[in-house]
Enzyme design. Structure first.
Site, PDB file in Angstrom:
ATOM      1  N   GLU A 164       0.840  -1.199   0.000  1.00  0.00           N
ATOM      2  CA  GLU A 164       0.000   0.000   0.000  1.00  0.00           C
ATOM      3  C   GLU A 164       0.879   1.255   0.000  1.00  0.00           C
ATOM      4  O   GLU A 164       1.864   1.335   0.729  1.00  0.00           O
ATOM      5  CB  GLU A 164      -0.903  -0.001   1.244  1.00  0.00           C
ATOM      6  CG  GLU A 164      -1.866   1.177   1.303  1.00  0.00           C
ATOM      7  CD  GLU A 164      -2.736   1.159   2.548  1.00  0.00           C
ATOM      8  OE1 GLU A 164      -3.966   1.290   2.410  1.00  0.00           O
ATOM      9  OE2 GLU A 164      -2.196   0.990   3.662  1.00  0.00           O
ATOM     10  N   LYS A 207      -8.823   3.085  -2.626  1.00  0.00           N
ATOM     11  CA  LYS A 207      -9.308   2.538  -1.366  1.00  0.00           C
ATOM     12  C   LYS A 207     -10.685   3.116  -1.050  1.00  0.00           C
ATOM     13  O   LYS A 207     -10.892   4.331  -1.088  1.00  0.00           O
ATOM     14  CB  LYS A 207      -8.314   2.866  -0.254  1.00  0.00           C
ATOM     15  CG  LYS A 207      -8.535   2.129   1.060  1.00  0.00           C
ATOM     16  CD  LYS A 207      -7.371   2.446   1.996  1.00  0.00           C
ATOM     17  CE  LYS A 207      -7.464   1.699   3.314  1.00  0.00           C
ATOM     18  NZ  LYS A 207      -6.292   1.983   4.173  1.00  0.00           N
ATOM     19  N   CYS A 217      -5.182  -2.791   2.918  1.00  0.00           N
ATOM     20  CA  CYS A 217      -5.239  -2.658   4.363  1.00  0.00           C
ATOM     21  C   CYS A 217      -6.558  -3.155   4.949  1.00  0.00           C
ATOM     22  O   CYS A 217      -6.945  -4.301   4.741  1.00  0.00           O
ATOM     23  CB  CYS A 217      -4.971  -1.196   4.723  1.00  0.00           C
ATOM     24  SG  CYS A 217      -4.529  -0.882   6.444  1.00  0.00           S
TER      25      CYS A 217
END
Length: 323
Positions: free
Chosen positions: A45, A127, A161
């Site tokens: 990430e 995200k 995540c």
């Protein structure tokens, strides 16, 4: 014998908050993965230009100069850095799954790209919901990025995540019969050093392993290493690994304190067989009891309809003045 696909997970530090240098390092790592026989290489990430851990430890006043530098070193999708990485993928004939802090005019997004072996961008996603204080720096996305792409290597997807902690997000990916998944995580510490246990490397590896078991997929977990001395305590955090559909590690381990590439030779038939026992979106589902609707419509903030008429645009300075 069923053919296998070699995949690679990065275990390395970016050149922290230096976009040009991290781009160069990315290109070198892509070349190294290809030389090692990998057909897919995965990065963590916000690998470009590194995860901004300062947002968790400093107040906003202290962050201002750091944020300015971070934004300046975050790549635009159409910028030269992404072009260089796409060219490296094409040159070495390898698929690249890249995590980046994407700069889009005045905003930043925690994005992932799936770049094909021909250099084409197969998926650009952001995200869905940045985690906790990340929301002070990064914007949210719509559902358009919840996609699994069909590639010559199999059906490939990626999440960042704590998207791996969201049951509905995961189920939306499982429903697309994902076979190879990249779990992007930031730089993490052991549970003993983490401000929140659920932000520790051990927990994030557990979530990645759970994803492999639930989805019946191979899960590639790259590792964004922390700077400084790699003591035993720090090394006990996140380490690069590839999990098989039965939840076991199928990669060749690399010392947690060493930069490099973690490889695994995967056989997609293993994933298909795992789903014979538990297919969460097939025979092991109950659509008569549970249904999930996922809106994958891209939702721009503004829709500019129509175009200015050429006749309405002044042709000369005199017309402009008179207008």
């Amino acid at each position: 014998m069923t053919p296998t696909t070699r995949v690679a997970a990065i275990q390395a530090q970016p050149v922290w908050f230096d976009l040009a240098a991290t781009t160069d390092k990315t290109v070198d790592l892509i070349a190294g993965a290809s030389a090692g026989g990998a057909e897919l290489v995965a990065f963590p990430e916000t690998w470009l230009p590194g995860y901004p851990a300062f947002i968790w430890s400093q107040n906003i006043g202290e962050q201002v100069p750091l944020i300015a530098n971070y934004r300046a070193n975050s790549p635009a999708l159409d910028g030269p850095e992404i072009e260089a990485i796409r060219e490296a993928a094409k040159q070495h004939g390898i698929m690249v799954v890249l995590g980046l802090s994407e700069r889009d005019h005045g905003s930043l997004y925690m994005s992932q790209l799936i770049i094909g072996a021909d250099g084409a961008i197969l998926l650009h996603r952001r995200k869905l919901k940045p985690t906790h204080v990340e929301r002070a720096l990064f914007g949210e996305s719509d559902g358009s990025g919840l996609q699994v792409v069909d590639t010559p290597l199999g059906r490939v997807g990626a999440l960042n995540c704590w998207e791996h902690m969201q049951p509905l997000v995961k189920f939306a990916m499982y429903a697309q019969h994902e076979e190879i998944h990249v779990a992007g995580w930031p730089a993490l510490t052991p549970v003993s050093e983490s401000p929140l246990p659920q932000l520790s490397g051990e927990v994030c590896l557990t979530l990645s392993r759970t994803y492999a078991l639930e989805g019946g997929a191979f899960v590639i977990v790259p590792n964004q290493m922390l700077p400084g001395d790699r003591t035993d305590a720090v090394a006990a955090g996140l380490s690069a690994v590839v999990y098989g559909p039965d939840g076991t590690a199928v990669s060749t381990p690399l010392d947690p304190g060493t930069e490099g590439l973690v490889y695994a030779d995967i056989d997609l038939a293993v994933g298909s067989f795992a789903k014979v026992f538990a297919d969460p979106v097939g025979h092991y589902s109950r659509p008569d009891v549970f249904q999930l609707t996922v809106d994958r419509t891209a939702r721009p903030v503004v829709r500019l309809e129509g175009a200015a008429s050429p006749e309405s645009i002044p042709d000369t300075d005199e017309e402009l003045v008179s207008a």
